[in-house]
Motif scaffolding. Structure first.
Motif, PDB file in Angstrom:
ATOM      1  N   PHE A 122      17.228   5.093   0.830  1.00 55.64           N
ATOM      2  CA  PHE A 122      15.976   5.660   1.328  1.00 55.64           C
ATOM      3  C   PHE A 122      15.089   6.094   0.159  1.00 55.64           C
ATOM      4  CE2 PHE A 122      19.196   6.372   4.601  1.00 55.64           C
ATOM      5  CZ  PHE A 122      18.573   5.844   5.722  1.00 55.64           C
ATOM      6  N   ARG A 123      15.699   6.750  -0.830  1.00 56.57           N
ATOM      7  CA  ARG A 123      14.917   7.194  -1.985  1.00 56.57           C
ATOM      8  C   ARG A 123      14.406   6.013  -2.805  1.00 56.57           C
ATOM      9  NH1 ARG A 123      17.708   9.301  -5.487  1.00 56.57           N
ATOM     10  NH2 ARG A 123      19.827   9.455  -4.617  1.00 56.57           N
ATOM     11  N   ALA A 124      15.217   4.951  -2.876  1.00 59.79           N
ATOM     12  CA  ALA A 124      14.761   3.749  -3.567  1.00 59.79           C
ATOM     13  C   ALA A 124      13.590   3.117  -2.810  1.00 59.79           C
ATOM     14  CB  ALA A 124      15.909   2.748  -3.696  1.00 59.79           C
ATOM     15  N   GLY A 125      13.684   3.061  -1.491  1.00 67.75           N
ATOM     16  CA  GLY A 125      12.602   2.503  -0.692  1.00 67.75           C
ATOM     17  C   GLY A 125      11.320   3.306  -0.805  1.00 67.75           C
ATOM     18  N   GLN A 126      11.445   4.608  -0.990  1.00 68.04           N
ATOM     19  CA  GLN A 126      10.269   5.458  -1.143  1.00 68.04           C
ATOM     20  C   GLN A 126       9.586   5.272  -2.488  1.00 68.04           C
ATOM     21  OE1 GLN A 126      12.203   9.177  -0.193  1.00 68.04           O
ATOM     22  NE2 GLN A 126      11.462   9.151   1.930  1.00 68.04           N
ATOM     23  N   ARG A 127      10.230   4.546  -3.399  1.00 73.09           N
ATOM     24  CA  ARG A 127       9.619   4.198  -4.674  1.00 73.09           C
ATOM     25  C   ARG A 127       8.808   2.903  -4.586  1.00 73.09           C
ATOM     26  NH1 ARG A 127      11.715   6.184  -9.603  1.00 73.09           N
ATOM     27  NH2 ARG A 127      13.130   7.958  -9.315  1.00 73.09           N
ATOM     28  N   MET A 128       8.945   2.189  -3.463  1.00 71.08           N
ATOM     29  CA  MET A 128       8.273   0.902  -3.313  1.00 71.08           C
ATOM     30  C   MET A 128       6.853   1.089  -2.783  1.00 71.08           C
ATOM     31  SD  MET A 128      10.211  -1.502  -4.459  1.00 71.08           S
ATOM     32  CE  MET A 128       9.430  -2.943  -3.756  1.00 71.08           C
ATOM     33  N   HIS A 129       6.025   1.708  -3.608  1.00 73.49           N
ATOM     34  CA  HIS A 129       4.623   1.898  -3.246  1.00 73.49           C
ATOM     35  C   HIS A 129       3.864   0.575  -3.375  1.00 73.49           C
ATOM     36  CE1 HIS A 129       4.642   6.217  -2.609  1.00 73.49           C
ATOM     37  NE2 HIS A 129       5.426   6.332  -3.669  1.00 73.49           N
ATOM     38  N   LEU A 130       2.638   0.581  -2.982  1.00 74.55           N
ATOM     39  CA  LEU A 130       1.820  -0.627  -2.952  1.00 74.55           C
ATOM     40  C   LEU A 130       1.863  -1.391  -4.272  1.00 74.55           C
ATOM     41  CD1 LEU A 130      -0.336  -2.154  -1.204  1.00 74.55           C
ATOM     42  CD2 LEU A 130      -2.038  -0.801  -2.424  1.00 74.55           C
ATOM     43  N   THR A 131       1.761  -0.671  -5.389  1.00 72.91           N
ATOM     44  CA  THR A 131       1.739  -1.339  -6.687  1.00 72.91           C
ATOM     45  C   THR A 131       3.079  -1.972  -7.042  1.00 72.91           C
ATOM     46  OG1 THR A 131       2.172   0.831  -7.696  1.00 72.91           O
ATOM     47  CG2 THR A 131      -0.110   0.081  -7.635  1.00 72.91           C
ATOM     48  N   ALA A 132       4.162  -1.540  -6.403  1.00 70.36           N
ATOM     49  CA  ALA A 132       5.481  -2.112  -6.677  1.00 70.36           C
ATOM     50  C   ALA A 132       5.615  -3.518  -6.103  1.00 70.36           C
ATOM     51  CB  ALA A 132       6.581  -1.219  -6.113  1.00 70.36           C
ATOM     52  N   PHE A 133       4.664  -3.928  -5.263  1.00 73.20           N
ATOM     53  CA  PHE A 133       4.693  -5.262  -4.696  1.00 73.20           C
ATOM     54  C   PHE A 133       3.884  -6.243  -5.529  1.00 73.20           C
ATOM     55  CE2 PHE A 133       6.114  -2.606  -1.298  1.00 73.20           C
ATOM     56  CZ  PHE A 133       6.982  -3.392  -0.553  1.00 73.20           C
ATOM     57  N   GLY A 134       3.423  -5.790  -6.695  1.00 72.79           N
ATOM     58  CA  GLY A 134       2.727  -6.679  -7.614  1.00 72.79           C
ATOM     59  C   GLY A 134       1.435  -7.219  -7.040  1.00 72.79           C
ATOM     60  N   MET A 135       1.120  -8.472  -7.377  1.00 74.12           N
ATOM     61  CA  MET A 135      -0.135  -9.074  -6.941  1.00 74.12           C
ATOM     62  C   MET A 135      -0.208  -9.164  -5.419  1.00 74.12           C
ATOM     63  SD  MET A 135      -2.914  -9.933  -8.332  1.00 74.12           S
ATOM     64  CE  MET A 135      -2.394 -10.114 -10.034  1.00 74.12           C
ATOM     65  N   LEU A 136       0.940  -9.295  -4.764  1.00 72.18           N
ATOM     66  CA  LEU A 136       0.946  -9.317  -3.304  1.00 72.18           C
ATOM     67  C   LEU A 136       0.405  -8.007  -2.746  1.00 72.18           C
ATOM     68  CD1 LEU A 136       1.734 -10.621  -0.620  1.00 72.18           C
ATOM     69  CD2 LEU A 136       4.046  -9.732  -0.938  1.00 72.18           C
ATOM     70  N   GLY A 137       0.734  -6.893  -3.379  1.00 69.79           N
ATOM     71  CA  GLY A 137       0.237  -5.595  -2.939  1.00 69.79           C
ATOM     72  C   GLY A 137      -1.272  -5.508  -3.034  1.00 69.79           C
ATOM     73  N   TYR A 138      -1.821  -6.002  -4.136  1.00 73.53           N
ATOM     74  CA  TYR A 138      -3.277  -5.951  -4.305  1.00 73.53           C
ATOM     75  C   TYR A 138      -3.988  -6.915  -3.345  1.00 73.53           C
ATOM     76  CZ  TYR A 138      -2.483  -3.110  -8.428  1.00 73.53           C
ATOM     77  OH  TYR A 138      -2.101  -2.092  -9.271  1.00 73.53           O
ATOM     78  N   ALA A 139      -3.348  -8.033  -3.049  1.00 69.11           N
ATOM     79  CA  ALA A 139      -3.934  -8.955  -2.073  1.00 69.11           C
ATOM     80  C   ALA A 139      -3.982  -8.305  -0.694  1.00 69.11           C
ATOM     81  CB  ALA A 139      -3.129 -10.252  -2.024  1.00 69.11           C
ATOM     82  N   LYS A 140      -2.935  -7.566  -0.334  1.00 67.01           N
ATOM     83  CA  LYS A 140      -2.920  -6.865   0.937  1.00 67.01           C
ATOM     84  C   LYS A 140      -3.982  -5.773   0.958  1.00 67.01           C
ATOM     85  CE  LYS A 140       1.021  -5.617   2.719  1.00 67.01           C
ATOM     86  NZ  LYS A 140       0.819  -6.176   4.064  1.00 67.01           N
ATOM     87  N   LEU A 141      -4.096  -5.029  -0.125  1.00 62.83           N
ATOM     88  CA  LEU A 141      -5.039  -3.914  -0.175  1.00 62.83           C
ATOM     89  C   LEU A 141      -6.487  -4.377  -0.087  1.00 62.83           C
ATOM     90  CD1 LEU A 141      -5.292  -0.834  -0.571  1.00 62.83           C
ATOM     91  CD2 LEU A 141      -5.442  -1.260  -3.029  1.00 62.83           C
ATOM     92  N   SER A 142      -6.782  -5.572  -0.576  1.00 64.25           N
ATOM     93  CA  SER A 142      -8.156  -6.082  -0.555  1.00 64.25           C
ATOM     94  C   SER A 142      -8.459  -6.903   0.688  1.00 64.25           C
ATOM     95  CB  SER A 142      -8.422  -6.921  -1.809  1.00 64.25           C
ATOM     96  OG  SER A 142      -7.511  -8.006  -1.908  1.00 64.25           O
ATOM     97  N   SER A 143      -7.515  -7.009   1.629  1.00 65.05           N
ATOM     98  CA  SER A 143      -7.734  -7.735   2.880  1.00 65.05           C
ATOM     99  C   SER A 143      -8.745  -6.992   3.752  1.00 65.05           C
ATOM    100  CB  SER A 143      -6.408  -7.889   3.644  1.00 65.05           C
ATOM    101  OG  SER A 143      -5.468  -8.642   2.903  1.00 65.05           O
ATOM    102  N   PRO A 144      -9.417  -7.693   4.665  1.00 67.24           N
ATOM    103  CA  PRO A 144     -10.458  -7.038   5.470  1.00 67.24           C
ATOM    104  C   PRO A 144      -9.934  -6.008   6.466  1.00 67.24           C
ATOM    105  CG  PRO A 144     -10.141  -9.314   6.157  1.00 67.24           C
ATOM    106  CD  PRO A 144      -9.393  -9.145   4.871  1.00 67.24           C
ATOM    107  N   ASP A 145      -8.740  -6.227   7.029  1.00 62.31           N
ATOM    108  CA  ASP A 145      -8.192  -5.279   7.992  1.00 62.31           C
ATOM    109  C   ASP A 145      -6.665  -5.330   7.908  1.00 62.31           C
ATOM    110  OD1 ASP A 145      -7.168  -7.350   9.931  1.00 62.31           O
ATOM    111  OD2 ASP A 145      -9.311  -7.779  10.084  1.00 62.31           O
ATOM    112  N   HIS A 146      -6.017  -4.388   8.584  1.00 58.98           N
ATOM    113  CA  HIS A 146      -4.566  -4.274   8.466  1.00 58.98           C
ATOM    114  C   HIS A 146      -3.828  -5.427   9.142  1.00 58.98           C
ATOM    115  CE1 HIS A 146      -4.575  -0.396   6.483  1.00 58.98           C
ATOM    116  NE2 HIS A 146      -5.506   0.007   7.325  1.00 58.98           N
TER     117      HIS A 146
END
Length: 341
Positions: A75-99
């Motif tokens: 659980f503590r390891a999973g809580q370290r997996m913030h958006l930036t931990a997903f690399g370029m995929l995280g930024y692609a998700k963050l810049s998407s138009p909607d959830h």
């Protein structure tokens, strides 16, 4: 039934998940070198290393031994997996138009980060559902299965909170393994109703979340990150096995499972070449087909009201009796044991 991961030693995935596990173990006084024992990866290489499925599994196994004493580790390891931990995929998700489009993009490109759990999404009675299927070839009773499921479920909860805000909650969490002694941690982390011992692990959520726009949506950034993710997906696909491609072809067509000739044509090779490549990977079309059939059968039995006759027809059996015999041979249980309660 879980399918075995393919190309276990192909070093084509970023080390984000390994880094999260190493960080969580450090809180328990476990040195990074000890957490990475058996991987051949040094602590100073994590930021740039490309790793394989086998190396990820080795770190998970190392961490699971610690989790026997401290079950909060995944659980503590999973809580370290913030958006930036997903690399370029995280930024692609963050810049998407909607959830909703962000979720779809993440699912389509999930393989670029080397998932040992495959996520699929669908809607059911007006509710969003994400199902989690372990692909590491472990039985649900294996403690590593539980550890990895807890890590991935928490990782996706962390990502969802980063994307949607701190008020995000699942409507319900359903877990495939039996209720553990540390079940209270599920309540603390997910803050929603949790059920254990079900056919599959899945999260359920209000579809209203998917319709909300993303505050950081940016078409230019999304186009750039999408291009990088597409190239990464191509690299991963080229590094994966033919067996994985065959399995994906079968899963994509559950209403009519394609024959070996159809799949060979789709992969631009002869049937003979396909069979030869599968033998080189120590499997066959028949083995993969059986694996997919039992996976789909368990889903149909546990999640739908389809009769045995309908399931038999869907999976290519001549009648319900043949399906029942095959299912019992696969699982050691009768189809009624998997029926939705």
């Amino acid at each position: 039934m879980n399918r075995a991961a393919t190309n276990l030693d192909q070093k084509i995935y970023p080390a984000h998940k390994i880094a999260a596990i190493v960080g969580a173990l450090a809180d328990n006084g476990v040195a990074a070198a000890q957490a990475l024992d058996g991987t051949g990866v040094g602590p100073d290489e994590l930021a740039v290393a490309r790793v394989s499925y086998r190396q990820m599994l080795t770190v998970y196994r190392n961490a699971q031994r610690v989790a026997v004493v401290d079950p909060s580790v995944p659980f503590r390891a999973g809580q370290r997996m913030h958006l930036t931990a997903f690399g370029m995929l995280g930024y692609a998700k963050l810049s998407s138009p909607d959830h909703g489009s962000s979720l779809d993009f993440g699912v389509r490109h999930q393989r670029i980060n080397g998932p040992l759990i495959e996520v699929r999404v669908h809607q059911e009675n007006g509710i969003g559902v994400s199902t989690y299927e372990l692909i590491a070839g472990l039985e649900v009773s294996d403690e590593l299965h539980r550890f990895m499921t807890e890590f991935y479920l928490t990782s996706h909860m962390t990502l969802s909170t980063d994307m949607c805000g701190p008020t995000f909650r699942y409507l319900e969490l359903r877990v495939g393994h039996a209720r553990p002694a540390h079940a209270h941690l599920y309540d603390e982390v997910f803050d929603c109703p949790v059920s254990f011992g079900l056919p599959h692990s899945e999260t359920r959520y209000d579809l209203a979340w998917l319709r909300k726009p993303i505050a950081y949506a940016d078409p230019v950034t999304h186009a750039m990150t999408r291009e990088v993710c597409e190239l990464a997906l191509l690299e991963v696909s080229q590094g994966e096995s033919v067996a994985a491609e065959v399995r994906r072809s079968l899963i994509r067509s559950p209403a009519r499972l394609p024959g070996v000739q159809d799949i060979a044509a789709a992969l631009s090779m002869s049937t003979r070449s396909l069979r030869r490549k599968l033998v080189a990977e120590q499997t066959t079309y028949s083995k993969i087909l059986s694996d997919v059939r039992v996976q789909l059968a368990v889903q149909y039995l546990g999640k739908t009201s389809m009769t045995n006759e309908e399931i038999a027809s869907r999976l290519g059996y001549s009648d319900a009796a043949n399906f029942r015999h095959a299912f019992t041979r696969w699982t050691g249980k009768h189809p009624s044991d998997y029926r939705a309660r």
